[in-house]
Design a protein around this motif. Structure first.
Motif, short mmCIF file in Angstrom:
data_model
loop_
_atom_site.label_atom_id
_atom_site.label_comp_id
_atom_site.label_asym_id
_atom_site.label_seq_id
_atom_site.Cartn_x
_atom_site.Cartn_y
_atom_site.Cartn_z
N ARG A 1 0.84 -1.36 0.04
CA ARG A 1 -0.03 -0.17 0.17
C ARG A 1 0.97 1.19 0.12
N ALA A 2 1.17 2.09 -0.98
CA ALA A 2 1.45 3.21 -1.31
C ALA A 2 1.15 4.21 -1.21
N LYS A 3 1.78 5.04 -0.44
CA LYS A 3 1.56 6.60 -0.17
C LYS A 3 1.62 7.78 -1.19
N GLY A 4 0.31 7.86 -1.91
CA GLY A 4 0.87 8.83 -2.98
C GLY A 4 1.23 8.08 -4.22
N LYS A 5 1.36 7.29 -3.96
CA LYS A 5 1.86 6.66 -5.81
C LYS A 5 1.05 5.58 -5.29
N LYS A 6 0.46 4.95 -6.62
CA LYS A 6 0.29 3.76 -7.58
C LYS A 6 0.83 2.37 -7.56
N MET A 7 0.63 1.54 -7.20
CA MET A 7 2.18 0.06 -6.74
C MET A 7 0.78 -1.09 -8.66
N LYS A 8 1.86 -1.54 -8.68
CA LYS A 8 0.97 -2.53 -10.60
C LYS A 8 0.17 -3.05 -9.71
N ASN A 9 0.16 -3.62 -9.06
CA ASN A 9 -1.03 -4.69 -8.29
C ASN A 9 -2.21 -4.26 -7.04
N GLU A 10 -1.73 -2.83 -6.87
CA GLU A 10 -2.99 -2.85 -5.71
C GLU A 10 -3.68 -2.93 -5.24
N ASP A 11 -4.60 -2.49 -6.41
CA ASP A 11 -6.19 -3.11 -6.04
C ASP A 11 -7.22 -4.00 -6.43
N LYS A 12 -6.16 -5.07 -6.88
CA LYS A 12 -6.85 -5.93 -7.77
C LYS A 12 -6.89 -7.52 -6.36
N ALA A 13 -7.90 -7.72 -6.63
CA ALA A 13 -8.01 -8.44 -5.50
C ALA A 13 -7.78 -10.15 -5.78
N VAL A 14 -6.99 -11.42 -4.94
CA VAL A 14 -6.32 -12.11 -5.68
C VAL A 14 -6.96 -13.12 -5.70
N GLU A 15 -7.44 -14.17 -6.55
CA GLU A 15 -8.26 -14.64 -6.73
C GLU A 15 -8.86 -15.95 -6.25
N PRO A 16 -9.08 -16.90 -5.69
CA PRO A 16 -8.97 -18.33 -4.98
C PRO A 16 -8.65 -19.17 -5.77
N SER A 17 -8.29 -18.79 -6.84
CA SER A 17 -7.49 -20.19 -8.37
C SER A 17 -6.20 -20.92 -8.07
N ALA A 18 -6.21 -21.59 -8.69
CA ALA A 18 -4.09 -21.95 -9.41
C ALA A 18 -3.70 -20.63 -9.81
N GLN A 19 -4.85 -19.96 -10.67
CA GLN A 19 -4.20 -18.52 -11.92
C GLN A 19 -4.19 -17.51 -10.76
N GLY A 20 -5.13 -17.41 -10.23
CA GLY A 20 -5.17 -16.43 -8.91
C GLY A 20 -3.75 -16.25 -8.43
N VAL A 21 -3.30 -17.37 -7.88
CA VAL A 21 -2.31 -17.83 -6.65
C VAL A 21 -1.00 -17.33 -7.38
N ALA A 22 -1.07 -18.16 -9.04
CA ALA A 22 0.14 -18.38 -9.77
C ALA A 22 0.52 -16.38 -9.49
N ASP A 23 -0.42 -16.14 -10.19
CA ASP A 23 -0.13 -14.51 -10.82
C ASP A 23 0.30 -13.67 -9.71
N ALA A 24 -0.52 -13.60 -7.85
CA ALA A 24 -0.50 -13.45 -7.40
C ALA A 24 1.15 -13.38 -6.62
N ILE A 25 1.87 -14.70 -6.83
CA ILE A 25 3.41 -15.38 -6.42
C ILE A 25 3.85 -14.24 -7.53
N VAL A 26 3.73 -14.19 -8.56
CA VAL A 26 4.65 -13.37 -9.71
C VAL A 26 5.29 -12.12 -9.08
N TRP A 27 3.70 -11.11 -9.44
CA TRP A 27 3.29 -9.95 -8.41
C TRP A 27 4.21 -9.43 -7.20
N ASP A 28 3.66 -10.85 -6.05
CA ASP A 28 4.20 -10.23 -5.34
C ASP A 28 6.11 -10.44 -5.43
#
Length: 172
Positions: free
Chosen positions: A76-103
């Motif tokens: 949660r960045a103060k003043g600047k937008k992070m790449k994946n800040e507002d996207k909810a992580v979907e509880p699926s294999a694809q959602g978690v796989a994407d979240a791992i990469v974004w993290d």
């Protein structure tokens, strides 16, 4: 729950050898109780193992837990937008796989490792030259993430190791 099946009866019910069933027991892949020095099994639990419904439920629970974990790590960045800040992580294999990469991207990692160990698959990031374990995953969760990456052509296998290349350059 009624534990009435013996080891031999459970092996026959699951259509596996006695030694295979015993390996599953020692690996914790099948529920049982030891009563009077002998293993006993529940018919309901054996049906769940046979039909695969228990594995699917456990996978879904683990993916939901990982989705919440990575959602909580989203910066949660103060003043600047992070790449994946507002996207909810979907509880699926694809959602978690994407979240791992974004993290990994958000933490400026150079490498992302999935390392099989006896206690599970260690998800590790190399940050500033140091390998840090982020989480220990179940083998089926790690496999589901790998399948998600492979199905979308994200994984490369040029060096005998599967790799994901992250482009950190900003594009105009």
């Amino acid at each position: 729950m009624n534990y009435t099946f013996s080891l031999d009866q459970a092996a026959q019910f699951l259509n596996v050898t006695r030694s295979t069933l015993y390996k599953w027991l020692t690996a914790g892949k099948i529920p049982a109780k030891k009563l009077g020095g002998q293993w006993r099994f529940s018919e309901e639990e054996l049906k769940a193992v046979r039909d695969g419904s228990d594995d699917k439920q456990q996978l879904a629970r683990e993916l939901a837990e990982l989705a919440a974990f990575f959602q909580s790590r989203a910066p949660r960045a103060k003043g600047k937008k992070m790449k994946n800040e507002d996207k909810a992580v979907e509880p699926s294999a694809q959602g978690v796989a994407d979240a791992i990469v974004w993290d990994a991207v958000d933490r400026e990692t150079s490498d992302l490792h999935l390392q099989p160990r006896t206690d599970g698959v260690h998800l590790s990031y190399r940050i500033k030259g140091k390998l840090e374990t982020v989480r220990i995953l179940r083998a089926d969760v790690a496999e589901a993430c790998e399948q998600s990456w492979m199905s979308r052509g994200v994984l490369s296998n040029r060096t005998g190791q599967q790799q994901i290349y992250l482009d950190r350059k900003t594009k105009d």
